[in-house]
Design a protein around this motif. Structure first.
Motif, short mmCIF file in Angstrom:
data_model
loop_
_atom_site.label_atom_id
_atom_site.label_comp_id
_atom_site.label_asym_id
_atom_site.label_seq_id
_atom_site.Cartn_x
_atom_site.Cartn_y
_atom_site.Cartn_z
N SER A 170 0.85 -1.20 0.00
CA SER A 170 0.00 0.00 0.00
C SER A 170 0.88 1.24 0.00
CB SER A 170 -0.92 0.02 1.23
OG SER A 170 -1.64 1.25 1.28
N ASP A 172 -0.68 4.24 0.40
CA ASP A 172 -1.58 5.25 0.94
C ASP A 172 -1.03 5.88 2.23
OD1 ASP A 172 -3.30 4.72 -1.09
OD2 ASP A 172 -4.81 3.71 0.12
N THR A 174 -2.52 8.52 5.60
CA THR A 174 -3.71 9.04 6.26
C THR A 174 -3.36 10.32 7.00
OG1 THR A 174 -4.69 6.83 6.54
CG2 THR A 174 -5.52 8.58 7.97
N GLU A 176 -5.29 13.89 9.03
CA GLU A 176 -6.56 14.40 9.56
C GLU A 176 -6.35 15.79 10.11
OE1 GLU A 176 -7.16 12.83 14.00
OE2 GLU A 176 -7.06 11.18 12.54
N ARG A 278 -10.79 13.06 8.36
CA ARG A 278 -9.65 12.14 8.19
C ARG A 278 -9.72 11.62 6.76
NH1 ARG A 278 -10.64 8.45 11.99
NH2 ARG A 278 -9.29 9.48 13.52
N THR A 280 -7.66 9.45 3.50
CA THR A 280 -6.64 8.45 3.15
C THR A 280 -6.53 8.36 1.65
OG1 THR A 280 -7.11 7.15 5.14
CG2 THR A 280 -5.95 6.03 3.35
N ASP A 292 -10.49 7.81 0.54
CA ASP A 292 -11.44 7.56 1.63
C ASP A 292 -11.56 8.80 2.50
OD1 ASP A 292 -12.02 4.76 1.09
OD2 ASP A 292 -9.97 4.35 1.70
#
Length: 312
Positions: A170, A172, A174, A176, A278, A280, A292
């Motif tokens: 992955s 990705d 994240t 926030e 948040r 992603t 997301d």
């Protein structure tokens, strides 16, 4: 060898059998775009290739990698520029429903470094790929749309099934925080409708194709503040609709009623600024591309948000 000379040599090798053009001619075109008109090298290459395709009466999928020496074998994370011919080995992670008759298959290809979208054209007449199977794909071309890279399989692509498995990684991240700013170029935008061109129009003009009848799209270029750092995030149409609740059709109606497209971005700012989210997704340059989205319950301090927004 300079970057311009390298690019010119590669382009020349792709067209030497179809056009009477020298490396020097190609380099001169690139030099004019890059040094006189200040066009990024990747965009200059795309423009020159498109020009020669038109002159040769060729479709893009007739264009091979050129050079006779084979393409570079790359991993997903290595794909960072459009219009490059490469070889790649990956596992078909997911197949999606094609939304156009021109597309035979579309889905997600992955290796240890991450995932990337792939498209196989109907007219390429290639065998079907199966979900969960690993393939070595020779002679695919890289592409970029809204900051996301992809690979395209064409009639020159060779597909070889590989009897092994790959643990797909992955890429990705994240982040926030409070959404403290929606930058210019957000809301209802107009994109160039030409094939393989997704540029946002400025006053009805594409930097490559001139005056065109644009196609409407939605996006948000935002800034999340987590109290210590700020993160620039990019929402595509789907993510923008999920964030704001405003669909593309509703946005077009709003702009038509007001005779002004800026009302869409203003409405979005009023709805989402100061709220906590948040997100992603993969990174592209300075942006996190939102796949997301989660709305957080923690309220933002309106005064702190305003101060932060004014400082950006």
């Amino acid at each position: 060898m300079t970057d311009l000379r390298t690019q010119a040599t590669e382009i020349h090798e792709q067209f030497e059998d179809q056009l009477d053009v020298s490396v020097e001619d190609v380099e001169e075109r690139l030099d004019t775009l890059v040094n006189e008109y200040k066009v990024p090298l990747s965009e200059a290459r795309r423009s020159v290739v498109n020009t020669y395709l038109d002159e040769a009466g060729m479709d893009r999928d007739q264009l091979g990698g050129g050079g006779g020496g084979g393409n570079e074998q790359v991993q997903v994370a290595d794909v960072d520029a459009p219009e490059e011919w490469v070889d790649i080995t990956g596992k078909v992670v997911e197949l999606w429903e094609a939304t156009s008759d021109a597309v035979a298959q579309v889905g997600l290809l992955g290796d240890e470094t991450g995932t990337i979208k792939f498209t196989k054209w109907s007219k390429s007449d290639l065998p079907a790929l199966e979900e969960g199977t690993v393939y070595h794909l020779r002679n695919v071309v890289t592409d970029e749309y809204q900051g996301r890279f992809s690979v395209k399989l064409n009639r020159t692509t060779v597909i070889e099934e590989v009897d092994e498995d790959i643990e797909v990684g992955s890429d990705d991240v994240t982040v926030e925080g409070a959404l403290v700013d929606i930058q210019s170029g957000s809301g209802l935008i107009n994109r160039c409708p030409e094939d393989d061109c997704t540029r946002v129009l400025q006053n009805g003009r594409c930097s490559e194709h001139g005056e065109v009848e644009g196609e409407f799209d939605l996006r948000i270029k935002g800034v999340l503040d987590d109290g210590e750092d700020v993160h620039e995030v990019l929402f595509d149409r789907e993510a923008t609709e999920n964030l704001t609740g405003i669909t593309l059709e509703e946005a077009k109606e709003m702009a038509m009623d007001a005779l002004d497209t800026s009302v869409v971005a203003d409405e979005m700012r009023a709805d989402v600024l100061g709220r906590y989210y948040r997100v992603t997704g993969p990174t592209f340059g300075r942006y996190v591309l939102v796949d997301d989205l989660e709305t957080l319950s923690e309220p933002a301090d309106p005064e702190a948000v305003l101060i932060k927004a004014r400082s950006i």
